[in-house]
Design a protein around this motif. Structure first.
Motif, PDB file in Angstrom:
ATOM      1  N   SER A 193      -1.030  -8.251   1.470  1.00 32.62           N
ATOM      2  CA  SER A 193      -0.690  -6.823   1.693  1.00 32.62           C
ATOM      3  C   SER A 193       0.147  -6.378   2.840  1.00 32.62           C
ATOM      4  O   SER A 193       0.144  -7.126   3.698  1.00 32.62           O
ATOM      5  CB  SER A 193      -1.861  -5.961   1.206  1.00 32.62           C
ATOM      6  OG  SER A 193      -2.742  -6.041   2.313  1.00 32.62           O
ATOM      7  N   ARG A 235      -6.741   1.468  -4.934  1.00 40.02           N
ATOM      8  CA  ARG A 235      -7.863   1.405  -3.626  1.00 40.02           C
ATOM      9  C   ARG A 235      -8.626   2.595  -3.914  1.00 40.02           C
ATOM     10  O   ARG A 235      -8.340   3.711  -3.385  1.00 40.02           O
ATOM     11  CB  ARG A 235      -7.346   1.191  -2.328  1.00 40.02           C
ATOM     12  CG  ARG A 235      -8.548   0.999  -1.217  1.00 40.02           C
ATOM     13  CD  ARG A 235      -8.178   0.200  -0.056  1.00 40.02           C
ATOM     14  NE  ARG A 235      -7.470   1.190   0.831  1.00 40.02           N
ATOM     15  CZ  ARG A 235      -7.489   1.007   2.033  1.00 40.02           C
ATOM     16  NH1 ARG A 235      -8.092  -0.044   2.719  1.00 40.02           N
ATOM     17  NH2 ARG A 235      -7.084   1.601   2.824  1.00 40.02           N
ATOM     18  N   ASN A 292     -11.957   5.122  -3.241  1.00 42.03           N
ATOM     19  CA  ASN A 292     -12.742   5.798  -2.104  1.00 42.03           C
ATOM     20  C   ASN A 292     -14.327   5.458  -2.536  1.00 42.03           C
ATOM     21  O   ASN A 292     -14.732   5.448  -3.212  1.00 42.03           O
ATOM     22  CB  ASN A 292     -12.490   7.138  -1.822  1.00 42.03           C
ATOM     23  CG  ASN A 292     -13.184   7.855  -0.758  1.00 42.03           C
ATOM     24  OD1 ASN A 292     -14.352   8.354  -0.966  1.00 42.03           O
ATOM     25  ND2 ASN A 292     -12.610   7.769   0.189  1.00 42.03           N
ATOM     26  N   THR A 293     -14.705   4.884  -0.975  1.00 45.99           N
ATOM     27  CA  THR A 293     -16.204   4.353  -1.069  1.00 45.99           C
ATOM     28  C   THR A 293     -16.993   5.713  -1.386  1.00 45.99           C
ATOM     29  O   THR A 293     -17.996   5.317  -2.016  1.00 45.99           O
ATOM     30  CB  THR A 293     -16.636   4.178   0.455  1.00 45.99           C
ATOM     31  OG1 THR A 293     -16.275   4.898   1.310  1.00 45.99           O
ATOM     32  CG2 THR A 293     -15.850   2.795   0.726  1.00 45.99           C
ATOM     33  N   ASP A 329      -3.275   4.153  -2.589  1.00 47.25           N
ATOM     34  CA  ASP A 329      -4.549   4.163  -1.959  1.00 47.25           C
ATOM     35  C   ASP A 329      -5.018   5.394  -1.914  1.00 47.25           C
ATOM     36  O   ASP A 329      -4.541   6.582  -1.788  1.00 47.25           O
ATOM     37  CB  ASP A 329      -4.176   3.751  -0.446  1.00 47.25           C
ATOM     38  CG  ASP A 329      -5.148   3.682   0.478  1.00 47.25           C
ATOM     39  OD1 ASP A 329      -6.366   3.577   0.116  1.00 47.25           O
ATOM     40  OD2 ASP A 329      -5.024   3.799   1.558  1.00 47.25           O
ATOM     41  N   TYR A 344       0.908  -1.108  -0.058  1.00 51.10           N
ATOM     42  CA  TYR A 344       0.021  -0.138  -0.007  1.00 51.10           C
ATOM     43  C   TYR A 344       0.894   1.318  -0.203  1.00 51.10           C
ATOM     44  O   TYR A 344       1.922   1.390   0.698  1.00 51.10           O
ATOM     45  CB  TYR A 344      -0.766   0.016   1.254  1.00 51.10           C
ATOM     46  CG  TYR A 344      -2.105  -0.668   1.264  1.00 51.10           C
ATOM     47  CD1 TYR A 344      -3.217  -0.323   0.530  1.00 51.10           C
ATOM     48  CD2 TYR A 344      -2.372  -1.911   1.566  1.00 51.10           C
ATOM     49  CE1 TYR A 344      -4.221  -1.015   0.223  1.00 51.10           C
ATOM     50  CE2 TYR A 344      -3.617  -2.584   1.612  1.00 51.10           C
ATOM     51  CZ  TYR A 344      -4.556  -1.933   1.020  1.00 51.10           C
ATOM     52  OH  TYR A 344      -5.625  -2.951   0.856  1.00 51.10           O
ATOM     53  N   TYR A 354      -8.839  -2.031  -5.976  1.00 52.98           N
ATOM     54  CA  TYR A 354      -9.122  -2.546  -4.694  1.00 52.98           C
ATOM     55  C   TYR A 354     -10.327  -1.893  -4.416  1.00 52.98           C
ATOM     56  O   TYR A 354     -10.452  -0.691  -4.256  1.00 52.98           O
ATOM     57  CB  TYR A 354      -7.938  -2.351  -3.864  1.00 52.98           C
ATOM     58  CG  TYR A 354      -7.309  -3.851  -3.626  1.00 52.98           C
ATOM     59  CD1 TYR A 354      -7.099  -4.096  -2.237  1.00 52.98           C
ATOM     60  CD2 TYR A 354      -6.689  -4.308  -4.416  1.00 52.98           C
ATOM     61  CE1 TYR A 354      -6.302  -5.193  -2.072  1.00 52.98           C
ATOM     62  CE2 TYR A 354      -6.037  -5.453  -4.253  1.00 52.98           C
ATOM     63  CZ  TYR A 354      -5.698  -5.860  -2.780  1.00 52.98           C
ATOM     64  OH  TYR A 354      -5.268  -7.081  -2.767  1.00 52.98           O
ATOM     65  N   GLY A 383     -10.736  -6.788   5.031  1.00 54.48           N
ATOM     66  CA  GLY A 383     -10.480  -5.467   5.638  1.00 54.48           C
ATOM     67  C   GLY A 383     -10.325  -5.688   7.235  1.00 54.48           C
ATOM     68  O   GLY A 383     -11.356  -5.537   7.648  1.00 54.48           O
ATOM     69  N   ILE A 399      -0.338  -0.931  -4.323  1.00 51.62           N
ATOM     70  CA  ILE A 399      -1.732  -0.430  -4.254  1.00 51.62           C
ATOM     71  C   ILE A 399      -1.600   1.046  -4.025  1.00 51.62           C
ATOM     72  O   ILE A 399      -1.302   1.405  -2.937  1.00 51.62           O
ATOM     73  CB  ILE A 399      -2.479  -1.315  -3.332  1.00 51.62           C
ATOM     74  CG1 ILE A 399      -2.456  -2.573  -3.526  1.00 51.62           C
ATOM     75  CG2 ILE A 399      -3.943  -0.928  -3.047  1.00 51.62           C
ATOM     76  CD1 ILE A 399      -2.987  -3.650  -2.154  1.00 51.62           C
ATOM     77  N   LEU A 447     -12.621  -6.032  -1.243  1.00 52.22           N
ATOM     78  CA  LEU A 447     -12.375  -6.043   0.233  1.00 52.22           C
ATOM     79  C   LEU A 447     -13.516  -6.282   0.900  1.00 52.22           C
ATOM     80  O   LEU A 447     -14.314  -5.561   1.115  1.00 52.22           O
ATOM     81  CB  LEU A 447     -11.583  -4.883   0.631  1.00 52.22           C
ATOM     82  CG  LEU A 447     -10.209  -4.570   0.061  1.00 52.22           C
ATOM     83  CD1 LEU A 447      -9.832  -3.250   0.256  1.00 52.22           C
ATOM     84  CD2 LEU A 447      -9.175  -5.374   0.892  1.00 52.22           C
ATOM     85  N   PRO A 450     -12.949  -1.273  -1.516  1.00 56.20           N
ATOM     86  CA  PRO A 450     -13.392  -1.456  -0.253  1.00 56.20           C
ATOM     87  C   PRO A 450     -14.784  -1.519   0.019  1.00 56.20           C
ATOM     88  O   PRO A 450     -15.541  -1.141  -0.866  1.00 56.20           O
ATOM     89  CB  PRO A 450     -12.940  -0.113   0.596  1.00 56.20           C
ATOM     90  CG  PRO A 450     -12.869   1.067  -0.762  1.00 56.20           C
ATOM     91  CD  PRO A 450     -12.811   0.160  -2.134  1.00 56.20           C
ATOM     92  N   GLU A 507      -8.162   5.656  -0.199  1.00 52.37           N
ATOM     93  CA  GLU A 507      -9.220   5.452   0.796  1.00 52.37           C
ATOM     94  C   GLU A 507      -8.634   6.133   2.156  1.00 52.37           C
ATOM     95  O   GLU A 507      -8.176   7.148   2.435  1.00 52.37           O
ATOM     96  CB  GLU A 507      -9.540   4.134   0.778  1.00 52.37           C
ATOM     97  CG  GLU A 507     -10.544   3.679   2.016  1.00 52.37           C
ATOM     98  CD  GLU A 507     -11.948   4.019   1.711  1.00 52.37           C
ATOM     99  OE1 GLU A 507     -12.295   4.861   0.728  1.00 52.37           O
ATOM    100  OE2 GLU A 507     -13.040   3.282   2.285  1.00 52.37           O
TER     101      GLU A 507
END
Length: 262
Positions: free
Chosen positions: A201, A65, A67-68, A31, A8, A85, A134, A29, A109, A87, A33
């Motif tokens: 990871s 990864r 972001n939601t 990230d 990450y 990725y 996660g 990855i 995840l 989440p 998030e």
């Protein structure tokens, strides 16, 4: 695809991104998030193209990864990556990304009990290439402590779902947030490999060589696999012995699997 180690890297940290390709990880990855402050996400998203090229310049796979809260926007910005990725994965989110997002590999995840109860269906989706838990989020959703005892059962259920559908299974029976205890990481990696996990990871590059070594066949395993397959080619019986142990079809398949990991 071989993914022993996935590192990450915060997508807004230019210094870390510039060195990511030197770390020896099978995948980086980037990230968007939890490791990126909300006020930095727009800038990190806009620079994803450059970050992806930098992180992947030595041949590592590059995943993002998302972001939601901005999944579709992040996915579009990540179009040059090898995969996403995802989440808080759910069937609905996976389907939406597979339908409306770029044509990228998806890694789900599993981070809450509802997703765990639906994990077989998530694993079955053709866009999904791998699954992981996660751990910190899952424990928080349970109101639990993210220690190995709490995480073991959900991670095994995710692992079984991944393997049932021929997908990669990634993870350790511990939280990756505790990155300083390298001996514990090595112990957890060896345990995960015994269960058949493909890799894991990490959040610090010091764990990368450990994961690369543990999730690769040893010289002894390779020697055994070669001898099993050599004996199988010349043996006419349904079962035979190697090193005093009976060898039959599932063990021959295990030998082939070991050699495929080189």
């Amino acid at each position: 695809m071989r993914l022993r180690s996935l590192l990450y890297v915060p997508a807004d940290n230019e210094r870390f991104i510039a060195k990511a390709h030197e770390r020896g990880a099978d995948a980086i990855i980037l990230d968007l998030e939890d490791s990126v402050r909300p006020e930095h996400r727009d800038a990190a998203r806009k620079s994803l193209g450059t970050s992806i090229r930098s992180a992947g310049q030595a041949g590592a796979k590059v995943f993002v990864r998302i972001n939601t809260e901005s999944a579709t926007e992040d996915a579009t910005a990540a179009a040059g990556a090898d995969g996403l990725y995802v989440p808080k994965a759910s069937r609905a989110r996976i389907e939406a990304l597979a339908t409306d997002g770029p044509n990228l590999l998806l890694f789900a995840l599993i981070e809450d009990p509802m997703a765990l109860l639906d994990v077989a269906a998530i694993a079955a989706h053709p866009a999904v290439s791998g699954l992981a838990a996660g751990g910190e989020d899952f424990a928080t959703a349970l109101g639990a402590v993210p220690d190995p005892d709490v995480l073991r059962t959900p991670k095994l259920l995710i692992h079984y779902a991944a393997k049932a559908h021929g997908k990669l299974s990634l993870g350790l029976f511990r939280s990756i947030a505790d990155y300083a205890d390298l001996s514990a990481i090595e112990h957890a990696a060896k345990e995960a490999r015994r269960h058949g996990f493909d890799g894991a990871s990490c959040v610090h590059p010091s764990a990368v060589p450990i994961l690369n070594a543990v999730f690769a066949p040893t010289s002894e395993e390779l020697d055994w696999a070669h001898r099993v397959l050599a004996t199988a080619e010349t043996n006419k019986a349904g079962a035979f012995r190697v090193d005093g142990r009976m060898i039959d079809a599932p063990i021959i398949a295990r030998a082939r699997s070991i050699l495929s990991q080189t």
